[in-house]
Design an enzyme around this catalytic site. Structure first.
Site, PDB file in Angstrom:
ATOM      1  CG  ASP A 120     -26.444  24.578  27.135  1.00 16.69           C
ATOM      2  OD1 ASP A 120     -27.519  25.023  26.704  1.00 16.69           O
ATOM      3  OD2 ASP A 120     -25.852  25.058  28.120  1.00 16.69           O
ATOM      4  CB  ALA A 154     -19.342  26.409  27.726  1.00 16.47           C
TER       5      ALA A 154
END
Length: 360
Positions: free
Chosen positions: A95, A212
Protein backbone atom coordinates in the site's frame (compact mmCIF):
# COMPACT_ATOMS: atom_id res chain seq x y z
CA UNK A 1 -18.72 -0.04 -25.75
CA UNK A 2 -16.66 -0.59 -22.57
CA UNK A 3 -13.46 0.35 -24.37
CA UNK A 4 -15.12 3.47 -25.82
CA UNK A 5 -16.28 4.55 -22.37
CA UNK A 6 -12.75 4.04 -21.07
CA UNK A 7 -11.28 6.19 -23.84
CA UNK A 8 -13.79 8.96 -23.20
CA UNK A 9 -13.01 8.89 -19.49
CA UNK A 10 -9.30 8.79 -20.10
CA UNK A 11 -9.51 11.91 -22.29
CA UNK A 12 -11.59 13.89 -19.79
CA UNK A 13 -9.52 16.29 -17.62
CA UNK A 14 -9.85 16.13 -13.86
CA UNK A 15 -12.17 18.57 -12.13
CA UNK A 16 -10.55 21.52 -10.39
CA UNK A 17 -7.03 20.39 -11.12
CA UNK A 18 -4.38 22.03 -13.29
CA UNK A 19 -2.83 19.30 -15.39
CA UNK A 20 0.85 18.85 -14.50
CA UNK A 21 3.73 19.45 -16.82
CA UNK A 22 4.43 16.00 -18.18
CA UNK A 23 7.84 14.63 -18.93
CA UNK A 24 8.28 12.93 -22.28
CA UNK A 25 11.02 10.72 -23.61
CA UNK A 26 13.27 11.16 -26.64
CA UNK A 27 10.32 11.57 -28.98
CA UNK A 28 9.83 7.95 -29.96
CA UNK A 29 6.23 7.18 -30.78
CA UNK A 30 4.55 4.12 -29.26
CA UNK A 31 0.98 3.00 -29.53
CA UNK A 32 0.77 2.07 -25.86
CA UNK A 33 2.80 3.07 -22.79
CA UNK A 34 2.94 1.72 -19.25
CA UNK A 35 4.81 2.86 -16.18
CA UNK A 36 5.95 0.29 -13.62
CA UNK A 37 6.40 1.70 -10.10
CA UNK A 38 8.38 -0.51 -7.74
CA UNK A 39 9.19 -0.67 -4.06
CA UNK A 40 12.56 0.72 -3.00
CA UNK A 41 13.96 -2.76 -2.28
CA UNK A 42 13.34 -3.90 -5.87
CA UNK A 43 15.88 -2.94 -8.51
CA UNK A 44 15.48 -2.90 -12.27
CA UNK A 45 16.99 -6.39 -12.56
CA UNK A 46 14.77 -8.00 -9.95
CA UNK A 47 13.11 -11.20 -11.20
CA UNK A 48 9.58 -9.90 -10.63
CA UNK A 49 10.36 -6.56 -12.32
CA UNK A 50 11.88 -8.40 -15.28
CA UNK A 51 8.82 -10.63 -15.49
CA UNK A 52 6.37 -7.74 -15.54
CA UNK A 53 8.32 -5.51 -17.94
CA UNK A 54 8.99 -8.41 -20.33
CA UNK A 55 5.35 -9.43 -20.47
CA UNK A 56 4.16 -5.85 -20.93
CA UNK A 57 6.68 -5.35 -23.74
CA UNK A 58 5.53 -8.57 -25.39
CA UNK A 59 1.96 -7.25 -25.23
CA UNK A 60 2.96 -4.16 -27.23
CA UNK A 61 3.72 -1.66 -24.45
CA UNK A 62 6.66 0.67 -24.17
CA UNK A 63 7.59 0.30 -20.49
CA UNK A 64 9.27 2.77 -18.15
CA UNK A 65 10.33 1.78 -14.63
CA UNK A 66 10.20 4.15 -11.67
CA UNK A 67 11.64 3.32 -8.26
CA UNK A 68 10.50 4.83 -4.98
CA UNK A 69 11.90 8.32 -4.65
CA UNK A 70 12.55 10.69 -1.77
CA UNK A 71 9.47 12.05 -0.04
CA UNK A 72 8.48 15.62 -0.92
CA UNK A 73 7.85 18.31 1.66
CA UNK A 74 4.33 19.27 2.64
CA UNK A 75 2.65 21.49 0.02
CA UNK A 76 5.51 20.91 -2.41
CA UNK A 77 4.50 19.95 -5.92
CA UNK A 78 5.53 16.43 -6.85
CA UNK A 79 7.85 16.03 -9.81
CA UNK A 80 5.76 14.06 -12.26
CA UNK A 81 7.28 11.41 -14.49
CA UNK A 82 4.09 10.41 -16.25
CA UNK A 83 4.28 10.59 -20.01
CA UNK A 84 1.27 12.24 -21.61
CA UNK A 85 0.43 9.01 -23.45
CA UNK A 86 0.71 6.64 -20.50
CA UNK A 87 -2.16 4.17 -20.51
CA UNK A 88 -1.73 2.60 -17.08
CA UNK A 89 0.59 2.49 -14.06
CA UNK A 90 1.44 -0.96 -12.70
CA UNK A 91 2.55 -0.91 -9.05
CA UNK A 92 4.79 -3.63 -7.61
CA UNK A 93 4.73 -3.39 -3.83
CA UNK A 94 2.34 -2.81 -0.97
CA UNK A 95 0.00 0.00 0.00
CA UNK A 96 2.92 2.38 0.62
CA UNK A 97 4.10 1.98 -2.97
CA UNK A 98 0.51 2.48 -4.14
CA UNK A 99 0.43 5.80 -2.28
CA UNK A 100 3.58 6.92 -4.06
CA UNK A 101 2.09 5.93 -7.41
CA UNK A 102 -0.95 8.02 -6.47
CA UNK A 103 1.38 11.01 -6.15
CA UNK A 104 2.76 10.39 -9.63
CA UNK A 105 -0.67 10.30 -11.28
CA UNK A 106 -2.21 13.07 -9.17
CA UNK A 107 -4.15 15.51 -11.37
CA UNK A 108 -4.09 13.09 -14.30
CA UNK A 109 -6.67 10.56 -15.51
CA UNK A 110 -4.08 7.76 -15.62
CA UNK A 111 -5.31 4.69 -13.67
CA UNK A 112 -3.13 2.58 -11.42
CA UNK A 113 -3.26 -1.13 -10.65
CA UNK A 114 -1.40 -2.87 -7.84
CA UNK A 115 0.28 -6.26 -7.67
CA UNK A 116 0.83 -6.90 -3.98
CA UNK A 117 4.38 -7.65 -2.88
CA UNK A 118 3.88 -6.21 0.59
CA UNK A 119 1.94 -7.30 3.67
CA UNK A 120 -1.78 -6.51 3.55
CA UNK A 121 -1.94 -4.83 0.14
CA UNK A 122 -5.46 -3.52 0.64
CA UNK A 123 -5.34 -1.32 -2.47
CA UNK A 124 -3.75 -3.97 -4.67
CA UNK A 125 -5.81 -5.96 -7.15
CA UNK A 126 -3.60 -9.03 -7.54
CA UNK A 127 -1.16 -11.07 -5.52
CA UNK A 128 2.35 -11.81 -6.80
CA UNK A 129 1.48 -15.32 -8.01
CA UNK A 130 -1.19 -13.85 -10.34
CA UNK A 131 1.14 -11.69 -12.43
CA UNK A 132 0.56 -13.60 -15.68
CA UNK A 133 -3.20 -13.15 -15.50
CA UNK A 134 -2.88 -9.49 -14.48
CA UNK A 135 -0.68 -8.58 -17.45
CA UNK A 136 -2.94 -10.47 -19.85
CA UNK A 137 -6.01 -8.59 -18.61
CA UNK A 138 -4.17 -5.25 -18.74
CA UNK A 139 -3.10 -5.90 -22.34
CA UNK A 140 -6.71 -6.67 -23.30
CA UNK A 141 -8.04 -3.62 -21.40
CA UNK A 142 -10.21 -6.10 -19.57
CA UNK A 143 -10.76 -3.91 -16.52
CA UNK A 144 -12.99 -1.17 -15.21
CA UNK A 145 -12.16 2.01 -13.33
CA UNK A 146 -13.04 2.55 -9.69
CA UNK A 147 -13.13 6.15 -8.48
CA UNK A 148 -11.51 6.88 -5.14
CA UNK A 149 -12.16 10.11 -3.28
CA UNK A 150 -9.29 12.32 -2.16
CA UNK A 151 -9.08 14.87 0.67
CA UNK A 152 -7.89 18.47 0.26
CA UNK A 153 -6.16 20.31 3.10
CA UNK A 154 -5.43 24.02 3.55
CA UNK A 155 -3.05 25.08 6.33
CA UNK A 156 -3.13 28.68 7.50
CA UNK A 157 -0.01 29.60 9.44
CA UNK A 158 -0.25 32.51 11.93
CA UNK A 159 -0.28 35.81 10.03
CA UNK A 160 -0.26 34.15 6.58
CA UNK A 161 -2.32 35.63 3.75
CA UNK A 162 -2.31 32.44 1.66
CA UNK A 163 -2.72 28.83 2.77
CA UNK A 164 -0.36 25.94 2.21
CA UNK A 165 -2.33 23.32 0.30
CA UNK A 166 -1.90 19.59 -0.08
CA UNK A 167 -4.01 16.46 -0.53
CA UNK A 168 -4.30 12.85 0.60
CA UNK A 169 -5.70 9.60 -0.71
CA UNK A 170 -5.61 7.82 2.67
CA UNK A 171 -5.42 10.26 5.55
CA UNK A 172 -4.12 13.49 7.00
CA UNK A 173 -2.72 13.23 10.50
CA UNK A 174 -2.07 16.05 12.95
CA UNK A 175 0.25 14.93 15.74
CA UNK A 176 1.90 16.68 18.69
CA UNK A 177 5.33 18.01 17.78
CA UNK A 178 6.62 17.63 21.36
CA UNK A 179 6.44 13.90 22.16
CA UNK A 180 6.30 14.60 25.90
CA UNK A 181 3.30 16.96 25.84
CA UNK A 182 -0.25 17.06 24.54
CA UNK A 183 -1.34 19.32 21.71
CA UNK A 184 -4.45 21.39 22.47
CA UNK A 185 -6.92 21.37 19.57
CA UNK A 186 -10.27 22.95 18.76
CA UNK A 187 -12.54 21.00 16.37
CA UNK A 188 -15.12 22.70 14.15
CA UNK A 189 -17.48 21.31 11.52
CA UNK A 190 -18.81 23.82 8.99
CA UNK A 191 -17.51 26.61 11.23
CA UNK A 192 -19.49 25.40 14.25
CA UNK A 193 -17.28 24.52 17.23
CA UNK A 194 -17.93 20.97 18.40
CA UNK A 195 -15.18 20.19 20.88
CA UNK A 196 -11.75 21.07 22.18
CA UNK A 197 -9.29 18.86 24.04
CA UNK A 198 -5.70 17.97 24.66
CA UNK A 199 -4.57 14.86 22.79
CA UNK A 200 -1.77 13.09 20.98
CA UNK A 201 -3.36 14.20 17.72
CA UNK A 202 -6.19 13.49 15.28
CA UNK A 203 -6.57 11.55 12.04
CA UNK A 204 -8.78 12.77 9.22
CA UNK A 205 -9.40 9.88 6.87
CA UNK A 206 -11.05 9.27 3.51
CA UNK A 207 -13.05 6.07 2.95
CA UNK A 208 -9.93 4.57 1.35
CA UNK A 209 -7.88 5.35 4.45
CA UNK A 210 -10.51 4.11 6.89
CA UNK A 211 -8.92 0.63 6.81
CA UNK A 212 -5.47 2.04 7.65
CA UNK A 213 -4.30 4.26 10.53
CA UNK A 214 -7.83 5.41 11.39
CA UNK A 215 -8.93 1.78 11.73
CA UNK A 216 -6.05 1.06 14.11
CA UNK A 217 -7.11 4.07 16.20
CA UNK A 218 -10.67 2.78 16.60
CA UNK A 219 -12.38 4.49 13.68
CA UNK A 220 -15.15 2.83 11.66
CA UNK A 221 -14.66 1.32 8.22
CA UNK A 222 -16.28 3.33 5.43
CA UNK A 223 -17.09 1.68 2.11
CA UNK A 224 -15.18 3.25 -0.83
CA UNK A 225 -18.33 4.46 -2.59
CA UNK A 226 -19.25 6.63 0.42
CA UNK A 227 -18.31 10.28 -0.06
CA UNK A 228 -17.39 11.30 3.46
CA UNK A 229 -14.53 12.16 5.79
CA UNK A 230 -13.98 10.93 9.31
CA UNK A 231 -12.03 12.46 12.20
CA UNK A 232 -10.58 10.10 14.82
CA UNK A 233 -9.00 11.59 18.00
CA UNK A 234 -5.81 10.01 19.33
CA UNK A 235 -5.77 9.56 23.13
CA UNK A 236 -7.94 12.64 23.72
CA UNK A 237 -8.22 13.80 27.34
CA UNK A 238 -11.96 14.42 27.11
CA UNK A 239 -15.31 12.87 27.96
CA UNK A 240 -16.52 13.24 24.37
CA UNK A 241 -13.88 12.12 21.92
CA UNK A 242 -15.78 9.87 19.55
CA UNK A 243 -14.95 9.63 15.83
CA UNK A 244 -16.91 12.06 13.68
CA UNK A 245 -18.08 11.47 10.11
CA UNK A 246 -19.11 14.34 7.85
CA UNK A 247 -20.62 14.40 4.38
CA UNK A 248 -19.03 15.46 1.12
CA UNK A 249 -20.14 19.08 1.40
CA UNK A 250 -18.81 19.69 4.92
CA UNK A 251 -15.41 20.83 6.22
CA UNK A 252 -13.34 19.97 9.28
CA UNK A 253 -11.53 22.95 10.81
CA UNK A 254 -8.83 22.15 13.37
CA UNK A 255 -7.11 24.92 15.32
CA UNK A 256 -3.91 24.43 17.29
CA UNK A 257 -4.65 26.66 20.26
CA UNK A 258 -2.20 29.46 20.91
CA UNK A 259 -1.70 28.35 24.52
CA UNK A 260 -1.08 24.73 23.56
CA UNK A 261 1.90 23.20 25.33
CA UNK A 262 3.03 21.70 22.03
CA UNK A 263 2.94 22.68 18.41
CA UNK A 264 1.68 20.31 15.75
CA UNK A 265 3.06 18.07 13.04
CA UNK A 266 0.98 17.45 9.91
CA UNK A 267 1.47 14.53 7.53
CA UNK A 268 -0.36 13.49 4.35
CA UNK A 269 -0.50 9.77 3.54
CA UNK A 270 2.48 9.13 5.80
CA UNK A 271 4.69 10.97 3.32
CA UNK A 272 4.51 14.77 2.92
CA UNK A 273 4.88 16.51 6.28
CA UNK A 274 5.95 19.60 8.21
CA UNK A 275 5.84 21.21 11.65
CA UNK A 276 3.03 23.63 12.53
CA UNK A 277 3.29 26.29 15.25
CA UNK A 278 0.66 27.19 17.81
CA UNK A 279 -2.08 29.32 16.27
CA UNK A 280 -2.16 27.36 12.98
CA UNK A 281 -5.50 26.46 11.40
CA UNK A 282 -6.09 23.32 9.32
CA UNK A 283 -9.12 22.99 7.05
CA UNK A 284 -9.89 19.62 5.44
CA UNK A 285 -12.62 18.87 2.92
CA UNK A 286 -13.35 16.58 0.01
CA UNK A 287 -11.09 17.28 -2.95
CA UNK A 288 -12.45 17.97 -6.40
CA UNK A 289 -9.87 15.52 -7.75
CA UNK A 290 -10.01 11.76 -7.51
CA UNK A 291 -7.89 8.69 -8.16
CA UNK A 292 -8.70 5.93 -10.64
CA UNK A 293 -7.99 2.35 -9.61
CA UNK A 294 -8.06 -0.28 -12.35
CA UNK A 295 -10.10 -3.24 -11.18
CA UNK A 296 -10.06 -6.57 -12.98
CA UNK A 297 -12.66 -8.36 -10.92
CA UNK A 298 -16.06 -7.53 -9.55
CA UNK A 299 -15.19 -8.75 -6.05
CA UNK A 300 -17.24 -6.64 -3.62
CA UNK A 301 -15.46 -4.54 -1.03
CA UNK A 302 -16.96 -6.68 1.73
CA UNK A 303 -15.25 -9.80 0.38
CA UNK A 304 -11.96 -7.92 0.05
CA UNK A 305 -12.35 -6.76 3.66
CA UNK A 306 -12.98 -10.27 4.98
CA UNK A 307 -10.11 -11.76 2.97
CA UNK A 308 -7.44 -9.13 3.67
CA UNK A 309 -8.19 -8.93 7.41
CA UNK A 310 -8.89 -12.66 7.69
CA UNK A 311 -12.02 -11.80 9.66
CA UNK A 312 -13.52 -14.51 11.90
CA UNK A 313 -16.94 -14.52 10.26
CA UNK A 314 -18.18 -17.26 12.65
CA UNK A 315 -18.54 -15.93 16.20
CA UNK A 316 -17.89 -17.82 19.43
CA UNK A 317 -21.62 -18.23 20.11
CA UNK A 318 -22.14 -19.98 16.79
CA UNK A 319 -19.07 -22.13 17.36
CA UNK A 320 -20.43 -23.15 20.74
CA UNK A 321 -23.82 -24.09 19.26
CA UNK A 322 -22.10 -26.24 16.63
CA UNK A 323 -20.05 -28.04 19.27
CA UNK A 324 -23.06 -28.69 21.50
CA UNK A 325 -24.91 -30.33 18.60
CA UNK A 326 -22.23 -33.03 18.10
CA UNK A 327 -22.60 -36.50 19.70
CA UNK A 328 -21.01 -36.65 23.15
CA UNK A 329 -18.97 -39.77 22.34
CA UNK A 330 -17.52 -38.03 19.26
CA UNK A 331 -16.71 -35.01 21.40
CA UNK A 332 -14.80 -37.22 23.87
CA UNK A 333 -12.61 -38.65 21.13
CA UNK A 334 -12.25 -35.49 19.04
CA UNK A 335 -9.05 -34.30 20.72
CA UNK A 336 -7.32 -37.64 20.01
CA UNK A 337 -8.62 -38.67 16.59
CA UNK A 338 -10.17 -35.74 14.78
CA UNK A 339 -10.47 -37.63 11.51
CA UNK A 340 -12.06 -40.73 13.00
CA UNK A 341 -15.44 -41.76 11.66
CA UNK A 342 -17.98 -41.81 14.47
CA UNK A 343 -19.80 -44.82 12.96
CA UNK A 344 -16.56 -46.86 13.09
CA UNK A 345 -15.89 -46.22 16.78
CA UNK A 346 -16.28 -49.61 18.60
CA UNK A 347 -18.54 -49.81 21.60
CA UNK A 348 -16.10 -50.58 24.40
CA UNK A 349 -18.33 -49.45 27.24
CA UNK A 350 -19.54 -53.00 28.05
CA UNK A 351 -16.00 -54.33 28.20
CA UNK A 352 -14.42 -51.48 30.08
CA UNK A 353 -14.84 -53.12 33.54
CA UNK A 354 -14.09 -56.70 32.32
CA UNK A 355 -10.35 -57.31 32.57
CA UNK A 356 -10.70 -60.60 30.68
CA UNK A 357 -12.03 -58.81 27.64
CA UNK A 358 -8.83 -56.78 27.39
CA UNK A 359 -6.82 -59.98 26.96
CA UNK A 360 -9.11 -61.69 24.51
Amino acid sequence: MQQLQYLLLFAKPQRGCVMPELLVDDGASYARRALVVTHARLDSHSAVVDQVTTQLSSAGFHVDVFHSAAVSDFAQKTAHVIDENTEIVVVLGGDGTMLQAAELVHCTPVPIIGINLGHVGFLAEFESFQIDEAIRRIAQKDYFLEHRMEAHVDVWLPGASEPLSDWALNDITLDRADRGRMVELSIRVDNVEMSSFGCDGVIVSTPTGSTAYAFSAGGPIMWPNVEALQLVPLAAHALFSRPLIIGAGSTFTIDILEDSASGGWICCDGRRQRALPQGSRIQIRQSKDELFLARLSGVPFTQRLVTKFDLPVVGWRENRRKKSSKPKEYEANLHNETDRNYEDVPNVSNNYHNPNSLNS
